[in-house]
Design an enzyme around this catalytic site. Structure first.
Site, PDB file in Angstrom:
ATOM      1  N   THR A  13       0.876  -1.363   0.107  1.00 49.10           N
ATOM      2  CA  THR A  13      -0.050   0.047   0.087  1.00 49.10           C
ATOM      3  C   THR A  13       0.778   1.151  -0.044  1.00 49.10           C
ATOM      4  O   THR A  13       0.799   2.154  -0.848  1.00 49.10           O
ATOM      5  CB  THR A  13      -0.902   0.026   1.199  1.00 49.10           C
ATOM      6  OG1 THR A  13      -1.571  -1.388   1.396  1.00 49.10           O
ATOM      7  CG2 THR A  13      -1.849   1.111   1.452  1.00 49.10           C
ATOM      8  N   ILE A 137      -0.989  13.240   8.799  1.00 51.80           N
ATOM      9  CA  ILE A 137      -0.751  14.513   9.804  1.00 51.80           C
ATOM     10  C   ILE A 137       0.740  14.732  10.083  1.00 51.80           C
ATOM     11  O   ILE A 137       1.425  13.922  10.285  1.00 51.80           O
ATOM     12  CB  ILE A 137      -1.539  14.367  11.047  1.00 51.80           C
ATOM     13  CG1 ILE A 137      -2.969  13.623  10.940  1.00 51.80           C
ATOM     14  CG2 ILE A 137      -1.379  15.429  11.855  1.00 51.80           C
ATOM     15  CD1 ILE A 137      -3.678  13.626  12.052  1.00 51.80           C
ATOM     16  N   GLY A 188      -6.814  -0.871   2.805  1.00 50.93           N
ATOM     17  CA  GLY A 188      -5.120  -0.602   3.034  1.00 50.93           C
ATOM     18  C   GLY A 188      -4.950   0.094   4.229  1.00 50.93           C
ATOM     19  O   GLY A 188      -3.824   0.767   4.385  1.00 50.93           O
ATOM     20  N   GLU A 191      -2.764  -3.172   9.539  1.00 46.66           N
ATOM     21  CA  GLU A 191      -1.402  -3.403   9.763  1.00 46.66           C
ATOM     22  C   GLU A 191      -1.491  -5.173   9.141  1.00 46.66           C
ATOM     23  O   GLU A 191      -2.575  -5.621   8.836  1.00 46.66           O
ATOM     24  CB  GLU A 191      -0.992  -3.744  10.897  1.00 46.66           C
ATOM     25  CG  GLU A 191      -0.849  -2.337  11.696  1.00 46.66           C
ATOM     26  CD  GLU A 191       0.180  -1.492  10.808  1.00 46.66           C
ATOM     27  OE1 GLU A 191       1.308  -1.961  10.436  1.00 46.66           O
ATOM     28  OE2 GLU A 191      -0.088  -0.383  10.463  1.00 46.66           O
ATOM     29  N   ASP A 202      -0.579  -1.093  17.675  1.00 41.39           N
ATOM     30  CA  ASP A 202      -0.051   0.067  16.731  1.00 41.39           C
ATOM     31  C   ASP A 202      -0.283   1.420  17.114  1.00 41.39           C
ATOM     32  O   ASP A 202       0.591   2.294  17.050  1.00 41.39           O
ATOM     33  CB  ASP A 202      -1.119   0.051  15.569  1.00 41.39           C
ATOM     34  CG  ASP A 202      -0.708   0.842  14.394  1.00 41.39           C
ATOM     35  OD1 ASP A 202       0.211   0.684  13.587  1.00 41.39           O
ATOM     36  OD2 ASP A 202      -1.522   1.920  14.199  1.00 41.39           O
ATOM     37  N   LYS A 206       2.842   4.189  17.946  1.00 40.05           N
ATOM     38  CA  LYS A 206       2.819   5.541  17.704  1.00 40.05           C
ATOM     39  C   LYS A 206       2.793   6.589  18.981  1.00 40.05           C
ATOM     40  O   LYS A 206       3.758   7.586  19.015  1.00 40.05           O
ATOM     41  CB  LYS A 206       1.344   6.032  16.850  1.00 40.05           C
ATOM     42  CG  LYS A 206       1.450   5.323  15.496  1.00 40.05           C
ATOM     43  CD  LYS A 206       0.171   5.289  14.940  1.00 40.05           C
ATOM     44  CE  LYS A 206       0.167   4.448  13.458  1.00 40.05           C
ATOM     45  NZ  LYS A 206      -1.271   4.306  13.032  1.00 40.05           N
TER      46      LYS A 206
HETATM   47  P1  NDP Z   1       1.953  -3.834   2.891  1.00 38.00           P
HETATM   48  O1  NDP Z   1       1.648  -5.226   3.372  1.00 38.00           O
HETATM   49  O2  NDP Z   1       0.847  -3.612   2.049  1.00 38.00           O
HETATM   50  O3  NDP Z   1       3.369  -3.915   2.025  1.00 38.00           O
HETATM   51  C1  NDP Z   1       4.504  -4.594   2.585  1.00 38.00           C
HETATM   52  C2  NDP Z   1       5.536  -4.822   1.423  1.00 38.00           C
HETATM   53  O4  NDP Z   1       6.665  -5.359   1.883  1.00 38.00           O
HETATM   54  C3  NDP Z   1       5.137  -5.557   0.398  1.00 38.00           C
HETATM   55  O5  NDP Z   1       5.405  -5.117  -0.781  1.00 38.00           O
HETATM   56  C4  NDP Z   1       5.930  -6.855   0.644  1.00 38.00           C
HETATM   57  O6  NDP Z   1       6.340  -7.492  -0.737  1.00 38.00           O
HETATM   58  C5  NDP Z   1       7.063  -6.328   1.246  1.00 38.00           C
HETATM   59  N1  NDP Z   1       7.737  -7.232   2.114  1.00 38.00           N
HETATM   60  C6  NDP Z   1       7.404  -7.945   2.811  1.00 38.00           C
HETATM   61  N2  NDP Z   1       8.333  -8.688   3.599  1.00 38.00           N
HETATM   62  C7  NDP Z   1       9.563  -8.347   2.664  1.00 38.00           C
HETATM   63  C8  NDP Z   1      10.910  -8.911   2.899  1.00 38.00           C
HETATM   64  N3  NDP Z   1      11.283  -9.844   3.704  1.00 38.00           N
HETATM   65  N4  NDP Z   1      11.825  -8.053   1.815  1.00 38.00           N
HETATM   66  C9  NDP Z   1      11.243  -7.505   1.079  1.00 38.00           C
HETATM   67  N5  NDP Z   1       9.972  -6.748   0.952  1.00 38.00           N
HETATM   68  C10 NDP Z   1       9.096  -7.351   1.951  1.00 38.00           C
HETATM   69  O7  NDP Z   1       2.046  -3.081   3.970  1.00 38.00           O
HETATM   70  P2  NDP Z   1       1.916  -1.223   4.070  1.00 38.00           P
HETATM   71  O8  NDP Z   1       2.398  -0.811   2.820  1.00 38.00           O
HETATM   72  O9  NDP Z   1       0.600  -1.120   4.488  1.00 38.00           O
HETATM   73  O10 NDP Z   1       2.833  -0.879   5.174  1.00 38.00           O
HETATM   74  C11 NDP Z   1       4.106  -0.773   5.347  1.00 38.00           C
HETATM   75  C12 NDP Z   1       4.572   0.045   6.269  1.00 38.00           C
HETATM   76  O11 NDP Z   1       4.048   1.212   6.417  1.00 38.00           O
HETATM   77  C13 NDP Z   1       4.417  -0.626   7.606  1.00 38.00           C
HETATM   78  O12 NDP Z   1       5.500  -0.482   8.559  1.00 38.00           O
HETATM   79  C14 NDP Z   1       3.183  -0.141   8.175  1.00 38.00           C
HETATM   80  O13 NDP Z   1       2.916  -0.082   9.610  1.00 38.00           O
HETATM   81  C15 NDP Z   1       3.297   1.371   7.872  1.00 38.00           C
HETATM   82  N6  NDP Z   1       2.361   2.131   7.710  1.00 38.00           N
HETATM   83  C16 NDP Z   1       1.100   1.699   6.726  1.00 38.00           C
HETATM   84  C17 NDP Z   1       0.004   2.516   6.704  1.00 38.00           C
HETATM   85  C18 NDP Z   1      -1.028   2.073   5.792  1.00 38.00           C
HETATM   86  O14 NDP Z   1      -2.214   2.846   5.932  1.00 38.00           O
HETATM   87  N7  NDP Z   1      -1.137   1.049   5.006  1.00 38.00           N
HETATM   88  C19 NDP Z   1       0.147   4.069   7.228  1.00 38.00           C
HETATM   89  C20 NDP Z   1       1.248   4.266   7.999  1.00 38.00           C
HETATM   90  C21 NDP Z   1       2.306   3.395   8.067  1.00 38.00           C
HETATM   91  P3  NDP Z   1       5.174  -8.394  -1.673  1.00 38.00           P
HETATM   92  O15 NDP Z   1       4.273  -7.105  -2.142  1.00 38.00           O
HETATM   93  O16 NDP Z   1       5.949  -8.995  -2.762  1.00 38.00           O
HETATM   94  O17 NDP Z   1       4.417  -9.395  -0.703  1.00 38.00           O
HETATM   95  N1  HSE Z   2      -2.756   0.209  10.673  1.00 37.85           N
HETATM   96  C1  HSE Z   2      -2.575   1.666  10.707  1.00 37.85           C
HETATM   97  C2  HSE Z   2      -3.854   2.557  11.180  1.00 37.85           C
HETATM   98  C3  HSE Z   2      -1.999   2.431   9.590  1.00 37.85           C
HETATM   99  O1  HSE Z   2      -4.823   1.885  11.066  1.00 37.85           O
HETATM  100  O2  HSE Z   2      -3.881   3.534  11.511  1.00 37.85           O
HETATM  101  C4  HSE Z   2      -1.615   3.737   9.912  1.00 37.85           C
HETATM  102  O3  HSE Z   2      -0.333   3.760  10.549  1.00 37.85           O
END
Ligand code: NDP
Ligand code: HSE
Length: 429
Positions: A13, A137, A188, A191, A202, A206
């Site tokens: 995401t 934010i 999306g 977590e 989570d 924060k």
């Molecule tokens: P996703 O699960 O959507 O994406 C995780 C990504 O990491 C995927 O592309 C996955 O690969 C890749 N991945 C997992 N394991 C490995 C590895 N060992 N080596 C390389 N790549 C790897 O997570 P999000 O994008 O939602 O979240 C990412 C981070 O951002 C987290 O720390 C989350 O807490 C944080 N976050 C998320 C928010 C949200 O709204 N989603 C908001 C704020 C923070 P593949 O796609 O190939 O499986």
């Molecule tokens: N899983 C988190 C939430 C993503 O729902 O707020 C943003 O950090």
């Protein structure tokens, strides 16, 4: 102008959102950064997955750790997640290799942030993490830079978009918890392991970050008091409405006489407070500075666009060579402050009991409250169902939590009390 070259680990995401944003706002970002910000290398688990973004011409690394050693990468952007494993190894490798490190990973920062800051200082690189707290934010910048002249006495906020979305939708549409959680996952927001969201972990990650910045302290994550929203039922939401409150999962960090208190729990917030009407995926943070007075921030707390916005803001700062210490001051200047246990805190409480409707039950309950010195502000029982289960709601005056816990243990043991009592703390009006 020489571009800033970045490598992105994780294309889910947030990662895909960052690639999309950098392409969509290329000229604007170059103008704001003083030079182009260019993705040169990427890594994720599955190379063949269509991520809906253009990745042609970028170097693919099967192992994300290779980004730390890629000479075409100046900044490593970690968007994998998790406090340990690959994310931590990548942070350590990038910093050791003298590369700046940008992350949205609150779990990593909350658990290992102090050690990583120490390593970053030793290697003269930056760790930037605006996206780790409250999505779109800019609360890290607000606290670490905007309020840098203040002693901050309290930070309180809605820090998890998934929980706020669930609580809001349960209230507005009367839908089931599990059903609404599935929506939040599809959008999306959640977590990888959604129990981190709904069990309050989570939000606690924060809160630990905000508390570290607010109080200039090394926060031991294990010391936070954490409760999630699993036990919040439709009936609690309805009683809250009746009493003039909204139930919100709040993270609260505040100075106490003996140190600091750090807790995440469902809270009854009076409807007239601004935070009570922050709904859906929106987050809000209230910061209390001694010279600034209260500062209230509200915005989207999760999702592709808001989170990518925060990640790219960090990249623009790095391109401009704007450096701020990870925790707002050198790691050696941080303090170790004692944590006040929640049992020592006082508040008003909402208590919901499920009892057999029979003579004397209320007398037994109130006798226990009396024995623990607990005074009631109000009580609600609707209808009558002789011999059957009925809900009774008690609202207490300000009481020490230790006394409430002891009283509830006694009440739960009464034969007419059918379920463990529900307890929700009430924010003052
Ligand atoms: P996703 O699960 O959507 O994406 C995780 C990504 O990491 C995927 O592309 C996955 O690969 C890749 N991945 C997992 N394991 C490995 C590895 N060992 N080596 C390389 N790549 C790897 O997570 P999000 O994008 O939602 O979240 C990412 C981070 O951002 C987290 O720390 C989350 O807490 C944080 N976050 C998320 C928010 C949200 O709204 N989603 C908001 C704020 C923070 P593949 O796609 O190939 O499986
Ligand atoms: N899983 C988190 C939430 C993503 O729902 O707020 C943003 O950090």
């Amino acid at each position: 102008m020489k571009p800033l070259k970045i490598g992105i680990a994780g294309l889910g995401t947030v990662g895909a959102g960052v690639v999309k944003l950098l392409a969509a706002q290329k000229e604007l970002i170059a103008a704001r950064a003083g030079r182009p910000v260019m993705v040169t290398a990427i890594s994720a688990r599955d190379k063949s997955r269509d991520r809906g973004v253009k990745l042609d011409g970028l170097t693919w690394h099967d192992d994300a750790l290779a980004l730390a050693h890629d000479p075409e990468v100046e900044v490593v952007v970690e968007l994998i997640g998790g406090s340990d494993g690959k994310a931590k190894a990548l942070a350590e490798a990038a910093i050791a290799a003298g590369k700046h490190f940008v992350t949205a990973n609150k779990a990593l920062l909350a658990v290992h942030g102090v050690a990583l800051a120490r390593a970053a200082e030793a290697n003269n690189v930056t760790i930037a993490y605006e996206a780790a707290v409250a999505g779109g934010i800019p609360v890290i910048k607000a606290l670490r830079e905007g309020l840098a002249a203040n002693k901050v006495s309290r930070v309180a906020g809605i820090l998890n978009g998934t929980c706020n979305y669930i609580l809001t939708t349960m209230r507005e549409d009367g839908r089931d918890f599990a059903d609404v959680l599935a929506d939040a996952q599809a959008l999306g927001y959640a977590e990888a392991d959604p129990s981190f969201d709904i069990d309050g972990v989570d939000a606690a990650h924060k809160l630990a970050i905000l508390a570290g910045l607010a109080f200039g302290a090394r926060i031991d994550f294990a010391k936070l008091h954490i409760e999630g929203i699993r036990r919040i039922s439709a009936i609690d939401i309805a009683f809250a409405e009746e009493l003039g409150y909204r139930i919100k999962l709040l993270g609260i960090a505040e100075q106490t006489e003996a140190g600091i208190s750090l807790r995440v729990h469902p809270t009854m917030v009076p409807v007239e407070k601004p935070i009570a009407i922050v709904d859906g995926v929106f987050n809000a943070v209230l910061l209390e500075g001694d010279f600034s007075g209260p500062v209230f921030l509200r915005g989207r707390g999760a999702g592709e666009g808001p989170t990518a916005s925060a990640v790219v803001a960090d990249l623009i700062d790095i391109a401009r060579n704007i450096r701020v210490p990870v925790w707002g001051m050198e790691e050696s200047a941080l303090e170790d402050l004692p944590i006040t246990p929640t049992s020592e805190l006082a508040s008003a409480y909402f208590v919901r009991l499920s009892v057999v409707d029979e003579p004397g039950v209320l007398a037994d309950v109130t006798a226990i409250l009396r024995d623990h010195g607990i005074s009631l502000e109000s009580m609600i029982q609707h209808g009558r169902a002789p011999g059957e289960a009925v809900p009774i709601v008690l609202v207490t005056h300000d009481t020490k939590e230790a006394a409430v816990n002891a009283a509830l243990a006694g009440i739960a043991a009464l034969p007419a009390v059918l379920e463990p009592p529900a307890l929700i703390r009430i924010e003052p009006k």
